[in-house]
Enzyme design. Sequence first.
Site, short mmCIF file in Angstrom:
data_model
loop_
_atom_site.label_atom_id
_atom_site.label_comp_id
_atom_site.label_asym_id
_atom_site.label_seq_id
_atom_site.Cartn_x
_atom_site.Cartn_y
_atom_site.Cartn_z
N TRP A 23 -4.77 89.99 3.87
CA TRP A 23 -3.46 90.52 4.28
C TRP A 23 -2.97 91.57 3.30
O TRP A 23 -2.48 92.63 3.68
CB TRP A 23 -2.43 89.41 4.45
CG TRP A 23 -2.71 88.53 5.62
CD1 TRP A 23 -2.97 87.20 5.60
CD2 TRP A 23 -2.78 88.91 7.01
NE1 TRP A 23 -3.19 86.73 6.88
CE2 TRP A 23 -3.08 87.75 7.75
CE3 TRP A 23 -2.62 90.12 7.70
CZ2 TRP A 23 -3.22 87.75 9.14
CZ3 TRP A 23 -2.76 90.13 9.09
CH2 TRP A 23 -3.06 88.96 9.79
N LYS B 26 4.81 80.79 10.76
CA LYS B 26 4.14 79.80 9.91
C LYS B 26 5.12 78.74 9.39
O LYS B 26 4.94 77.58 9.65
CB LYS B 26 3.40 80.49 8.77
CG LYS B 26 2.09 81.10 9.30
CD LYS B 26 1.75 82.44 8.73
CE LYS B 26 0.59 83.06 9.50
NZ LYS B 26 0.40 84.46 9.18
N ASP C 169 5.10 89.64 0.29
CA ASP C 169 4.78 89.09 1.61
C ASP C 169 4.70 87.57 1.42
O ASP C 169 3.79 87.06 0.79
CB ASP C 169 3.43 89.65 2.08
CG ASP C 169 2.98 89.07 3.42
OD1 ASP C 169 3.68 88.19 3.96
OD2 ASP C 169 1.92 89.50 3.91
#
Length: 350
Positions: A100, A191, A167
């Site tokens: 990511w 999530k 993030d």
Amino acid sequence: MKHNFNAGPSILPKEVFEEASQGILNFRDTGLSILEIGHRTPLFQSVMDEAIMLTKELMHLDRDHSVLFLHGGATTQFFQIPMNLLNENETAAYLDCGVWGSKAIKEAKLFGEVKVVASSKDRNYTYIPKGYAIPADAKYFHYTTNNTIEGTEMFDIPETNIPLVADMSSDILSHSMDFNRFAMIYAGAQKNIGAAGVNMVIVRQDILGKVNRKLPGMMDYRQHIEAGSMLNTPPVFAIYVCLLTLRWLKKMGGVEGIEKINRAKADLLYKTLDEKHGFELPVAREDRSRMNVVFLIPDHSLEKKFLDACQQAGMVGVKGHRSVGGFRVSLYNALPFESVKALTALINEL
Ligand SMILES: *Cc1c(COP(=O)(O)O)cnc(C)c1O
């Protein structure tokens, strides 16, 4: 009963599913569905206001931070951040510690210079780089707090005077940290916060308004702040699910309360995996994620035995990410301790 170890979208508390369903059928006894009321009505405004208030309360955020609920997932933030913070001739510093994060780096390069301060790509991102220097003249430093795919987590906040951008898609609100040290935090909701379709963005206002490029309204954080996340129709239902999950988290004792349970879940699972013959953990011990536990079973017959046992026991989402292989078990906030107990019992019996 299912044990849901999915990596995202993933498990949410049962009571959130029940209340969210009720909200679709008859929202707060209005005789209307949450899906059919205007987003600018006082009714929905109260959902938005409480979600923002609870976020600030649970994260102990100070007044300089704005909480936004935006579209486009974490992936949109990969480019929206440099678009808002980085001029073409300026440099942003990035840590490359997972799939990511490397995507965020790729997108940032579209808008300015990127200095990668350290990378763990040499060992398939199985550890968090340490001892790197963050250039003092970079516009900001970006990193991923929890690497969802590789199963590493960074518990300490890096020391730097430049704005920190993180993030936190897969570990936000799972353990306490000084969130006020960040200039920006973002997380896809699917999530730990709620339903897919909304992105939580927390931004300190003083870092904005310093780039000289023209920004489309939907890309401009300042316009979103001014419009209270309602520059256009917000993802109303996804935000409602966030609100219900935040309320549940508060009932669980907030971030500090859930952290204790999360630690117990991860400790039990890692201990079981460490002791079980035939199971291997590729991640450096000190960097093990509490949210996503990655392991390998090199022996094919044992692997099959494990998978069959999982299927019989109603355990879903144990397969590793397609880019890594092996297994990944996600232990997000809403996953009950009982599910980890069931999984460890199953492993011990193999
Ligand atoms: C899941 C995830 C993303 C991608 O989120 P989208 O909402 O699908 O864009 C980005 N970063 C991390 C750390 C993730 O876990």
